[in-house]
Scaffold this motif. Structure first.
Motif, PDB file in Angstrom:
ATOM      1  N   SER A 262       0.723  -1.129   0.066  1.00 17.26           N
ATOM      2  CA  SER A 262      -0.120   0.051   0.043  1.00 17.26           C
ATOM      3  C   SER A 262       0.818   1.303  -0.129  1.00 17.26           C
ATOM      4  O   SER A 262       0.447   2.404  -0.026  1.00 17.26           O
ATOM      5  N   ILE A 263       2.054   1.167   0.060  1.00 15.79           N
ATOM      6  CA  ILE A 263       2.919   2.171   0.204  1.00 15.79           C
ATOM      7  C   ILE A 263       3.634   2.645  -1.283  1.00 15.79           C
ATOM      8  O   ILE A 263       3.832   1.810  -2.156  1.00 15.79           O
ATOM      9  N   GLN A 264       3.784   3.930  -1.361  1.00 13.63           N
ATOM     10  CA  GLN A 264       4.052   4.455  -2.958  1.00 13.63           C
ATOM     11  C   GLN A 264       5.563   4.341  -3.051  1.00 13.63           C
ATOM     12  O   GLN A 264       6.296   5.255  -2.915  1.00 13.63           O
ATOM     13  N   ILE A 265       5.991   3.071  -3.120  1.00 10.68           N
ATOM     14  CA  ILE A 265       7.645   2.730  -3.492  1.00 10.68           C
ATOM     15  C   ILE A 265       7.845   2.080  -4.881  1.00 10.68           C
ATOM     16  O   ILE A 265       7.113   1.067  -5.104  1.00 10.68           O
ATOM     17  N   PRO A 266       8.281   2.605  -5.837  1.00 10.27           N
ATOM     18  CA  PRO A 266       8.480   2.094  -7.196  1.00 10.27           C
ATOM     19  C   PRO A 266       9.119   0.484  -7.232  1.00 10.27           C
ATOM     20  O   PRO A 266       8.714  -0.298  -8.040  1.00 10.27           O
ATOM     21  N   PHE A 267       9.943   0.464  -6.377  1.00 10.83           N
ATOM     22  CA  PHE A 267      10.713  -1.008  -6.455  1.00 10.83           C
ATOM     23  C   PHE A 267      10.769  -1.582  -5.096  1.00 10.83           C
ATOM     24  O   PHE A 267      11.467  -0.840  -4.246  1.00 10.83           O
ATOM     25  N   VAL A 268      10.357  -2.752  -4.758  1.00  7.76           N
ATOM     26  CA  VAL A 268      10.547  -3.349  -3.616  1.00  7.76           C
ATOM     27  C   VAL A 268      11.272  -4.666  -3.905  1.00  7.76           C
ATOM     28  O   VAL A 268      10.622  -5.589  -4.731  1.00  7.76           O
ATOM     29  N   SER A 269      12.260  -5.172  -2.915  1.00  8.03           N
ATOM     30  CA  SER A 269      12.760  -6.580  -3.037  1.00  8.03           C
ATOM     31  C   SER A 269      12.836  -7.221  -1.625  1.00  8.03           C
ATOM     32  O   SER A 269      13.200  -6.500  -0.539  1.00  8.03           O
ATOM     33  N   ILE A 270      12.649  -8.447  -1.735  1.00 10.17           N
ATOM     34  CA  ILE A 270      12.695  -9.241  -0.462  1.00 10.17           C
ATOM     35  C   ILE A 270      13.481 -10.340  -0.851  1.00 10.17           C
ATOM     36  O   ILE A 270      13.452 -11.220  -1.481  1.00 10.17           O
ATOM     37  N   THR A 271      14.634 -10.159  -0.089  1.00  9.53           N
ATOM     38  CA  THR A 271      15.902 -10.995  -0.432  1.00  9.53           C
ATOM     39  C   THR A 271      15.951 -12.307   0.229  1.00  9.53           C
ATOM     40  O   THR A 271      17.127 -13.219   0.016  1.00  9.53           O
ATOM     41  N   THR A 272      15.279 -12.386   1.237  1.00 10.36           N
ATOM     42  CA  THR A 272      15.399 -13.968   1.887  1.00 10.36           C
ATOM     43  C   THR A 272      14.467 -14.846   1.212  1.00 10.36           C
ATOM     44  O   THR A 272      13.308 -14.551   1.164  1.00 10.36           O
ATOM     45  N   PRO A 273      14.921 -15.928   1.048  1.00  9.68           N
ATOM     46  CA  PRO A 273      14.091 -17.134   0.303  1.00  9.68           C
ATOM     47  C   PRO A 273      13.073 -17.367   1.031  1.00  9.68           C
ATOM     48  O   PRO A 273      12.769 -17.501   2.312  1.00  9.68           O
ATOM     49  N   THR A 274      11.856 -17.610   0.490  1.00 10.13           N
ATOM     50  CA  THR A 274      10.579 -17.814   1.207  1.00 10.13           C
ATOM     51  C   THR A 274       9.820 -19.050   0.163  1.00 10.13           C
ATOM     52  O   THR A 274       9.946 -19.081  -0.890  1.00 10.13           O
ATOM     53  N   SER A 275       8.937 -19.500   0.972  1.00 11.77           N
ATOM     54  CA  SER A 275       7.926 -20.332   0.343  1.00 11.77           C
ATOM     55  C   SER A 275       6.647 -19.517  -0.230  1.00 11.77           C
ATOM     56  O   SER A 275       6.023 -18.608   0.675  1.00 11.77           O
ATOM     57  N   LEU A 276       6.177 -19.702  -1.475  1.00 11.31           N
ATOM     58  CA  LEU A 276       5.078 -19.099  -1.734  1.00 11.31           C
ATOM     59  C   LEU A 276       3.764 -19.792  -1.690  1.00 11.31           C
ATOM     60  O   LEU A 276       2.515 -19.159  -2.001  1.00 11.31           O
ATOM     61  N   GLU A 277       3.674 -21.015  -1.087  1.00 11.82           N
ATOM     62  CA  GLU A 277       2.460 -21.920  -1.206  1.00 11.82           C
ATOM     63  C   GLU A 277       1.268 -21.374  -0.589  1.00 11.82           C
ATOM     64  O   GLU A 277       0.172 -21.358  -0.979  1.00 11.82           O
ATOM     65  N   ASN A 278       1.607 -20.567   0.679  1.00 13.13           N
ATOM     66  CA  ASN A 278       0.466 -20.141   1.556  1.00 13.13           C
ATOM     67  C   ASN A 278       0.283 -18.554   1.276  1.00 13.13           C
ATOM     68  O   ASN A 278      -0.718 -18.133   2.059  1.00 13.13           O
ATOM     69  N   ASN A 279       1.174 -17.966   0.443  1.00  8.28           N
ATOM     70  CA  ASN A 279       1.076 -16.524   0.421  1.00  8.28           C
ATOM     71  C   ASN A 279       0.826 -15.928  -0.898  1.00  8.28           C
ATOM     72  O   ASN A 279       0.291 -14.673  -0.925  1.00  8.28           O
ATOM     73  N   LEU A 280       1.025 -16.620  -1.942  1.00 11.15           N
ATOM     74  CA  LEU A 280       1.230 -15.680  -3.395  1.00 11.15           C
ATOM     75  C   LEU A 280      -0.261 -15.503  -3.779  1.00 11.15           C
ATOM     76  O   LEU A 280      -0.553 -14.382  -4.117  1.00 11.15           O
ATOM     77  N   LYS A 281      -1.394 -16.367  -3.544  1.00  9.11           N
ATOM     78  CA  LYS A 281      -2.786 -16.012  -4.037  1.00  9.11           C
ATOM     79  C   LYS A 281      -2.930 -14.587  -3.199  1.00  9.11           C
ATOM     80  O   LYS A 281      -3.717 -13.842  -3.841  1.00  9.11           O
ATOM     81  N   GLY A 282      -2.821 -14.587  -1.982  1.00  9.84           N
ATOM     82  CA  GLY A 282      -3.216 -13.471  -1.073  1.00  9.84           C
ATOM     83  C   GLY A 282      -2.263 -12.316  -1.580  1.00  9.84           C
ATOM     84  O   GLY A 282      -2.745 -11.040  -1.556  1.00  9.84           O
ATOM     85  N   LEU A 283      -1.329 -12.468  -1.967  1.00  9.00           N
ATOM     86  CA  LEU A 283      -0.209 -11.328  -2.346  1.00  9.00           C
ATOM     87  C   LEU A 283      -0.657 -10.707  -3.640  1.00  9.00           C
ATOM     88  O   LEU A 283      -0.906  -9.423  -3.561  1.00  9.00           O
ATOM     89  N   ILE A 284      -1.295 -11.475  -4.573  1.00 10.28           N
ATOM     90  CA  ILE A 284      -1.760 -11.050  -5.846  1.00 10.28           C
ATOM     91  C   ILE A 284      -3.050 -10.190  -5.645  1.00 10.28           C
ATOM     92  O   ILE A 284      -3.361  -9.255  -6.294  1.00 10.28           O
ATOM     93  N   LYS A 285      -3.810 -10.885  -4.679  1.00  5.75           N
ATOM     94  CA  LYS A 285      -5.133 -10.176  -4.640  1.00  5.75           C
ATOM     95  C   LYS A 285      -5.006  -8.883  -3.811  1.00  5.75           C
ATOM     96  O   LYS A 285      -5.486  -7.878  -4.434  1.00  5.75           O
ATOM     97  N   THR A 286      -4.009  -8.793  -3.066  1.00  9.53           N
ATOM     98  CA  THR A 286      -3.535  -7.431  -2.375  1.00  9.53           C
ATOM     99  C   THR A 286      -3.187  -6.595  -3.432  1.00  9.53           C
ATOM    100  O   THR A 286      -3.615  -5.271  -3.449  1.00  9.53           O
ATOM    101  N   PHE A 287      -2.193  -6.920  -4.373  1.00  5.45           N
ATOM    102  CA  PHE A 287      -1.595  -6.034  -5.211  1.00  5.45           C
ATOM    103  C   PHE A 287      -2.589  -5.390  -6.409  1.00  5.45           C
ATOM    104  O   PHE A 287      -2.498  -4.387  -6.618  1.00  5.45           O
ATOM    105  N   MET A 288      -3.993  -6.305  -6.605  1.00  4.21           N
ATOM    106  CA  MET A 288      -4.628  -5.791  -7.459  1.00  4.21           C
ATOM    107  C   MET A 288      -5.808  -5.039  -6.813  1.00  4.21           C
ATOM    108  O   MET A 288      -6.749  -4.647  -7.705  1.00  4.21           O
ATOM    109  N   ARG A 289      -5.816  -4.967  -5.812  1.00  3.45           N
ATOM    110  CA  ARG A 289      -7.004  -3.974  -5.058  1.00  3.45           C
ATOM    111  C   ARG A 289      -6.964  -2.745  -5.389  1.00  3.45           C
ATOM    112  O   ARG A 289      -7.970  -2.019  -5.404  1.00  3.45           O
TER     113      ARG A 289
END
Length: 356
Positions: A262-289
């Motif tokens: 929700s913050i106006q930052i042009p470029f964000v990097s998350i550099t620690t490896p993570t699992s997407l199984e439980n988060n990706l769907k919600g992440l895309i949904k939030t991004f598209m709001r």
């Protein structure tokens, strides 16, 4: 023919191309050039701020307290890393704050730290003289100052004022690292342009500190932070509007719980490896709001690929195992795909112009 003194502008030009530490020390030895030194453009490649030391480029200014009590040779004398009072108790953060200082950590317990230096100073108890001092190490040289009316936090402030205070010429810090609990920045002088800042654990106090010292007319290219023990989300701080690239390390859960999207930052990097199984769907949904401008991009380091065909959204234009595109308004498209960069797997989410 006699030699001619250099003009003010000639002095400024020469100082501009000098290594900063050499330049600072030269101005200390030759007071006549101090005005030109403060006016000449300055570039510092690296500035690290710690509670008892600072680093400018490759030169470290490191401080220790030398405690030498005359009574009872069996007491714990020698060098210590912390300031203390007359009883040998470590000085608390709040006791060390001077006018103009900015606290970069949470208040926590305002009481003294549960730490002491191993003894009560005999000078206080027996009125016997002691020889306490501050030792300043610069490269291979040691300077010693009486530990009477000045403590290490005073000396840090004085050094910063001598080096970077009262500047009226343009100056730039290419990389700054905040490792201190108290920011003892000089009150007077022109603010620097800062390109890259590393603040350690995220804290709004640290953003307050950066905002107070930086020339915000020029965006901060990179801000690097990490998971905080006290904050479970990144607040929508006004300083973040000046950041082009936010890098979050050591805290993927911190990212998912936060409101970074929700913050106006042009470029964000998350550099620690993570699992997407439980988060990706919600992440895309939030991004598209909400509608986002083109160019907004998120890079998320992932351990493995999740099949993007499994993601359902009403704005999907097309999708495959490794890539999907979603409609964002009438002018843009959200491109989601996996990328391998230097043998590391990333999921990228980027808003791009719609092809005509």
């Amino acid at each position: 023919m006699g030699s001619k003194p250099m003009l003010f502008w000639d002095t400024k030009t020469i100082l501009t191309y000098m290594e900063p530490n050499f330049r600072f020390n030269l101005a200390l030895k030759i007071p006549l050039i101090q005005t030109a030194e403060k006016s000449a453009p300055l570039i510092i490649n690296r500035l690290e701020l710690h509670d008892n030391r600072l680093v400018i480029n490759r030169t470290e200014y490191r401080m220790k307290v030398w405690r030498e009590c005359k009574a009872d040779a069996g007491l714990d004398n020698g060098e210590v890393d912390d300031d203390s009072d007359e009883y040998g108790d470590q000085t608390s953060i709040d006791e060390s704050i001077q006018p103009g200082d900015i606290k970069l950590v949470y208040d926590g317990n305002r009481c003294r730290p549960n730490r002491w230096l191993g003894y009560v100073c005999p000078e206080k108890v027996y009125s016997l003289p002691c020889n306490h001092s501050i030792r300043l190490y610069v490269s291979d040289t040691m300077y010693e100052f009486p530990y009477t009316n000045m403590k290490m936090h005073h000396l840090i402030g004085r050094l910063l004022t001598i080096f970077i205070g009262n500047r009226n010429g343009e100056w730039t810090i290419r990389k700054i690292k905040l490792k201190n609990k108290i920011l003892r920045w000089p009150a007077n002088g022109r603010k620097p342009i800062i390109r890259h800042a590393k603040i350690g654990e995220y804290s709004p106090y640290k953003l307050n500190g950066l905002q107070s010292i930086i020339n915000t007319s020029v965006p901060l290219t990179i801000l690097k932070t990490s998971r905080s023990k006290y904050e479970d989300r990144i607040s929508d701080h006004s300083f973040l509007k000046n950041v082009k690239h936010l890098i979050i390390s050591d805290g993927t859960d911190f990212f998912y719980r936060s409101n970074v999207l929700s913050i106006q930052i042009p470029f964000v990097s998350i550099t620690t490896p993570t699992s997407l199984e439980n988060n990706l769907k919600g992440l895309i949904k939030t991004f598209m709001r909400r509608t986002r401008p083109t160019g907004v991009c998120f890079y998320i380091r992932t351990r493995s690929k999740m099949n993007l065909n499994r993601i359902n959204h009403r704005d999907v234009l097309r999708k495959s195992t490794d890539r999907m595109r979603l409609r964002m308004g009438s002018e843009a498209v959200v491109d989601v795909q996996y990328k391998e960069i230097e043998s590391k797997l990333w999921l990228t989410i980027k808003t791009v112009p719609k092809q005509r």
